[in-house]
Design an enzyme around this catalytic site. Structure first.
Site: not given
Ligand code: F6R
Length: 609
Positions: A2, A27, A75, A101-102, A482, A486, A489, A505, A604
């Site tokens: 927070c 935050r 948050w 916060n915490g 993963e 990364k 993207e 294969h 996001k």
């Molecule tokens: C990759 C990324 C996306 C999310 C995906 C699911 O870095 O951020 O692949 O993981 O859109 O999002 P959430 O976890 O919010 O359901």
């Protein structure tokens, strides 16, 4: 995570608090509030929602005669994000205000004691216990009362407190949660982060853990928890606003990668006890129900799906229950066989991904029990699940998931061990061993982060590479997936994540000089097989990067570049092994001058099918 801001001095208090809080919205932003000390009363204004809601509420109030005040942007970690749970919190007599916060780990025990002594609570938060504790110590100086609170409260916390009988005084305290003081001329500031006061002063006082600080307009005094004076250390802030918001890092993504040790420590708080047991009290599901489960499904998208992949290995290995994993957008269309004995876990950092929500709604309609794993308190996933486990990573601003992924891994490992504990499928000694090791994960991740320069150097060699493969087996497979995601993207480079044994294969036909193959070989029971697969890639001309455990001599024979991570148990190692891959992708992308915080075409939160 927070945002906190406090001020004592001659300016109109809200003119400092409101802009200060707005500067801290990154935050946390589910609710906000302020308290202004008017000399003999305190005015508290709180609102659910973004800062604009609070700003509108404060605009109509006459609180500018105040002499000091505190503010908070929240948050949520405890209690729904509504106006009642917004900070500041007060005691029964409204004589104390607290922002925090915490997480106070032992808040439930403290609250029971206070309730037994006649206190009544207005909110569902852990923070409110502090206000009532200080109310009981009205005869002590405020700093001493805060010291007593710090001695009794377990966990990571930063507190800022005002009391009606002490105008012109703010007392703060910190343990593992940030708190800094800004020094002005006849005025002083206290905040969780520098941007809150940067427009007023660049003179900062650094506060260590387990310190209590008294902030008055003319003075700043620091003591330890026994009341012994501690030297006040000052620092000049050289950062501009943007750098300050990012904690001095060039991007939010890098800041968030470096926040992982703290995020993991917060996620473990109160969930692993000293006797080596997993405690998931917040799950509130009857043990009989968990014992009756005969199949587990884990559904998620993107990075969260990679946490689901790890969860399959963990839950199957530790509970011997069959686990199916599904990309959420596929789940309901494949007509999965679900019933009342199925446990369905939906993982979504945002808790708003439409595909994951549709999947869990479908599962509930079939009578299955649903656990949501989310980073956002009271998100749709949390509200619509039978039970919820939160990752406590704090807001993630970079679009690419980093700290929310490693904390998802931790939560799914905790859930796997908890199921094993409840169902008696694992020797308690073996659970204890893993729990003890989990406590070391924050330090282990920290040591990987120290290799950042080394990883940046490797990345510098790959600026022109167009094709990457990321390979692993068992627990290393989701890590490889993963790593590939990364890179795709944020660096816009083709990168395939594959099970190492599957290359022969078909995809091995693509290996030729110029292709980079990143192998993850930390899972001991399959490591030698992964290394053999990497030999096969090298024989076809691939450049080999290997992520292995420290001191792993075999790897050097096979690889062009070796990145070491601390030794650890299979599956727990996923948490450390993914960090170099986050950094590798980061450095490749930034070397191309790309905006890693806002990669093209991505959002996001994905709320469309
Ligand atoms: C990759 C990324 C996306 C999310 C995906 C699911 O870095 O951020 O692949 O993981 O859109 O999002 P959430 O976890 O919010 O359901």
């Amino acid at each position: 995570m927070c945002g906190i801001v406090g001020y004592v001095g001659p300016r109109p208090v809200t003119d400092v608090l409101i802009p200060g809080l707005s500067r801290l919205e990154y935050r946390g932003y589910d609710s906000a509030g302020i308290a202004v000390h008017g000399g003999d009363t305190m005015t508290v204004v709180k609102r659910a929602g973004r800062m604009s809601e609070l700003e509108a509420a404060v605009a109509g109030l006459d609180v500018n005669g105040g002499r000091g005040g505190v503010g908070h942007t929240r948050w949520a970690t405890h209690g729904a994000p509504n106006t009642t749970n917004a900070h500041p919190h007060q005691d029964c007599a409204a004589s104390v205000v607290v922002v925090h916060n915490g997480i106070i780990e032992n808040w439930a025990a403290l609250k029971s004691e206070l309730v037994a002594r006649g206190h009544s609570f207005a909110s569902d938060t852990d923070t409110e216990v502090v206000a009532h504790m200080i109310e009981e110590m009205a005869d002590l100086p405020l700093a001493e009362a805060v010291r007593q609170v710090m001695k009794r409260a377990d966990g990571a916390l930063a507190l800022v407190v005002m009391r009606v009988q002490d105008p012109d005084l703010i007392v703060g305290a910190r343990r593992h949660s940030p708190l800094v003081v800004g020094r002005g001329d006849g005025e002083n500031f206290i905040a969780s982060d520098i941007p809150a006061f940067l427009e007023h002063t660049r003179d900062m006082v650094v506060l260590d853990d387990d310190r209590v600080i008294e902030v008055r307009p003319e003075s700043v005094t620091i003591t330890d928890l026994d009341g012994n004076p501690v030297e006040v250390r000052e620092r000049k802030i050289e950062w501009d606003f943007e750098a300050a918001e990012k904690g001095g890092y060039p991007t939010f993504m890098l800041k968030e990668i470096h926040e992982q040790p703290d995020a993991i420590a917060d996620t473990l708080l109160g969930r692993v006890d000293a006797s080596g047991q997993v405690q998931l009290k917040e799950l509130e599901l009857d043990d009989r129900l968990l014992r009756a489960v005969d199949k587990v499904f884990v559904v998620a998208c993107g990075t969260s799906y990679h946490a689901a992949m790890m969860a399959k290995y963990a839950i199957e290995r530790w509970t011997r229950l069959p686990v199916e994993i599904d990309i959420a957008s596929e789940f309901r269309y494949r007509d999965p066989v679900l019933d009342a004995r199925s446990l369905v876990v939906g993982i979504s950092q945002s808790g708003e991904t439409i595909d994951t929500l549709a999947a869990i709604r479908y599962a509930r309609a079939q009578g299955s029990t649903v656990i949501g794993v989310s980073n956002v308190v009271d998100s749709a996933l949390a509200r619509e699940s039978d039970a919820v486990l939160y990752t406590r990573a704090g807001p993630e601003i970079g679009v690419a998931a980093t700290k929310t992924f490693t904390t998802q891994l931790v939560v799914m490992q905790l859930l796997g061990l908890y199921l094993a504990q409840v169902r008696g499928s694992m020797d308690p000694g073996a659970i204890e061993q893993l729990v003890t090791e989990m406590r070391t994960l924050p330090e282990a991740v920290k040591s990987v982060l120290e290799r950042d320069d080394e990883i940046a150097k490797i990345a510098a060699e790959f600026g022109d590479v167009r094709d990457f493969f990321f390979l692993g087996r068992s627990g290393d497979f989701p890590v490889a997936m993963e790593g590939a995601l990364k890179l795709k993207e944020i660096a816009y480079v083709r990168a395939e994540g594959y099970a190492a044994g599957e290359m022969k294969h078909g995809p091995i036909a693509l290996i030729e000089p110029g292709v980079v193959v990143v192998g993850v070989a930390t899972d001991n029971h399959v490591k030698s097989k992964t290394l053999s697969n990497m030999e096969e890639m090298r024989a076809r001309g691939g450049t080999i990067v290997l992520v292995v455990e420290e001191g792993d001599g075999d790897a050097k024979e096979v690889a062009d570049h070796v990145i070491e991570v601390p030794r650890g148990s299979d599956l727990l190692c996923t948490v450390t092994a993914v960090v170099p891959l986050q950094l590798l992708a980061y450095h490749i992308a930034t070397a191309k001058g790309l905006d890693v915080d806002k990669p093209r075409n991505l959002a996001k939160t994905v709320t469309v099918e």
